[in-house]
Scaffold this motif. Structure first.
Motif, mmCIF file in Angstrom:
data_model
loop_
_atom_site.group_PDB
_atom_site.id
_atom_site.type_symbol
_atom_site.label_atom_id
_atom_site.label_comp_id
_atom_site.label_asym_id
_atom_site.label_seq_id
_atom_site.Cartn_x
_atom_site.Cartn_y
_atom_site.Cartn_z
ATOM 1 N N ALA A 1 5.654 2.406 4.060
ATOM 2 C CA ALA A 1 5.034 1.314 3.297
ATOM 3 C C ALA A 1 5.871 0.982 2.060
ATOM 4 O O ALA A 1 5.989 -0.190 1.677
ATOM 5 N N LEU A 2 6.464 1.992 1.441
ATOM 6 C CA LEU A 2 7.321 1.780 0.271
ATOM 7 C C LEU A 2 8.507 0.896 0.641
ATOM 8 O O LEU A 2 8.791 -0.103 -0.032
ATOM 9 N N VAL A 3 9.186 1.228 1.725
ATOM 10 C CA VAL A 3 10.364 0.458 2.132
ATOM 11 C C VAL A 3 9.969 -0.962 2.546
ATOM 12 O O VAL A 3 10.663 -1.925 2.213
ATOM 13 N N ILE A 4 8.848 -1.120 3.225
ATOM 14 C CA ILE A 4 8.370 -2.454 3.614
ATOM 15 C C ILE A 4 8.085 -3.295 2.370
ATOM 16 O O ILE A 4 8.445 -4.477 2.293
ATOM 17 N N GLY B 1 1.286 3.403 -7.429
ATOM 18 C CA GLY B 1 1.107 2.664 -6.190
ATOM 19 C C GLY B 1 1.790 1.306 -6.171
ATOM 20 O O GLY B 1 1.523 0.491 -5.297
ATOM 21 N N HIS B 2 2.658 1.077 -7.129
ATOM 22 C CA HIS B 2 3.388 -0.183 -7.191
ATOM 23 C C HIS B 2 4.859 0.043 -6.871
ATOM 24 O O HIS B 2 5.360 1.162 -6.924
ATOM 25 N N ALA C 1 2.195 -4.445 -5.415
ATOM 26 C CA ALA C 1 1.295 -3.366 -5.005
ATOM 27 C C ALA C 1 1.688 -2.890 -3.613
ATOM 28 O O ALA C 1 1.930 -3.697 -2.717
ATOM 29 N N GLN C 2 1.761 -1.586 -3.459
ATOM 30 C CA GLN C 2 2.033 -0.987 -2.157
ATOM 31 C C GLN C 2 0.690 -0.797 -1.464
ATOM 32 O O GLN C 2 -0.179 -0.112 -1.984
ATOM 33 N N ASN C 3 0.513 -1.401 -0.283
ATOM 34 C CA ASN C 3 -0.792 -1.423 0.382
ATOM 35 C C ASN C 3 -1.194 -0.097 1.005
ATOM 36 O O ASN C 3 -2.380 0.157 1.202
ATOM 37 N N GLU C 4 -0.236 0.728 1.366
ATOM 38 C CA GLU C 4 -0.522 2.016 1.992
ATOM 39 C C GLU C 4 0.336 3.085 1.333
ATOM 40 O O GLU C 4 1.318 2.782 0.669
#
Length: 186
Positions: A162-165, A128-129, A154-157
């Motif tokens: 969400a990964l690209v953001i 998730g990171h 940390a990826q929030n979603e």
């Protein structure tokens, strides 16, 4: 013979509906700025090159599925080559972070600082990171400053959006490092 036509039609329609759609991603430019004194005279910054390793140079967004395995997405792809997107957003974000400083990917005369970036990690991870790592080199008056960077965010979603953001947020942190180095060089 006629009773096979509906079965064939169902098979064809189900095959078409099951085809995944390709999604294209573009890194977003951020609009933050670093406190650069307007009294200082800054030389232009030439962003000469941003390089990525082969596993990141393809079209697919990369995801690390375990400690040793990387997956290059087939249906979640970069809208343009990643090295170009990184260079374009670096120029845009540095320009925003350093108002009054000309930042360009085009050579601008003899008096300029030169920036090169080598990206070694720019991918999501199974835990998730997101990893944004590498090193940048800034040349100012014949003096080289080399700075490694390694951001683990940390990826929030879940999901590629969400990964690209989150990757863009990590890249913005690299921009902040470089902007601070430009300010302190002058």
């Amino acid at each position: 013979m006629m009773k096979w036509i509906p079965v064939a039609l169902v098979l064809v329609l189900s095959a078409c509906s099951g085809t995944p759609q390709t999604v294209y991603y573009q890194l977003a430019a951020a609009g933050s700025s670093v406190a650069a004194s307007s009294q200082n005279v800054f030389r232009p910054v030439w962003v000469e090159h941003v390089s990525v390793p082969d596993y990141l140079a393809g079209n697919g967004v990369v995801y690390q599925s375990n400690d040793v395995q990387f997956v290059i997405a087939a249906n979640n792809q970069w809208a343009s080559p990643l090295d170009q997107q990184l260079q374009q957003t670096l120029v845009s974000n540095l320009s925003a972070a350093l108002p009054g400083v000309l930042v360009s990917s085009t050579l601008m005369g003899e008096q300029h600082d030169t920036l090169n970036v080598s990206v070694m990690g720019f991918h999501g991870r199974y835990d998730g990171h997101v990893v944004v790592s590498g090193a940048w080199t800034l040349e100012h008056d014949g003096k080289l400053t080399r700075q490694p960077f390694a951001f683990d965010l940390a990826q929030n979603e879940d999901g590629y959006d969400a990964l690209v953001i989150t990757l863009a947020k990590g890249w913005q942190q690299v921009v902040g490092q470089v902007a601070n180095a430009v300010i302190h060089q002058h």
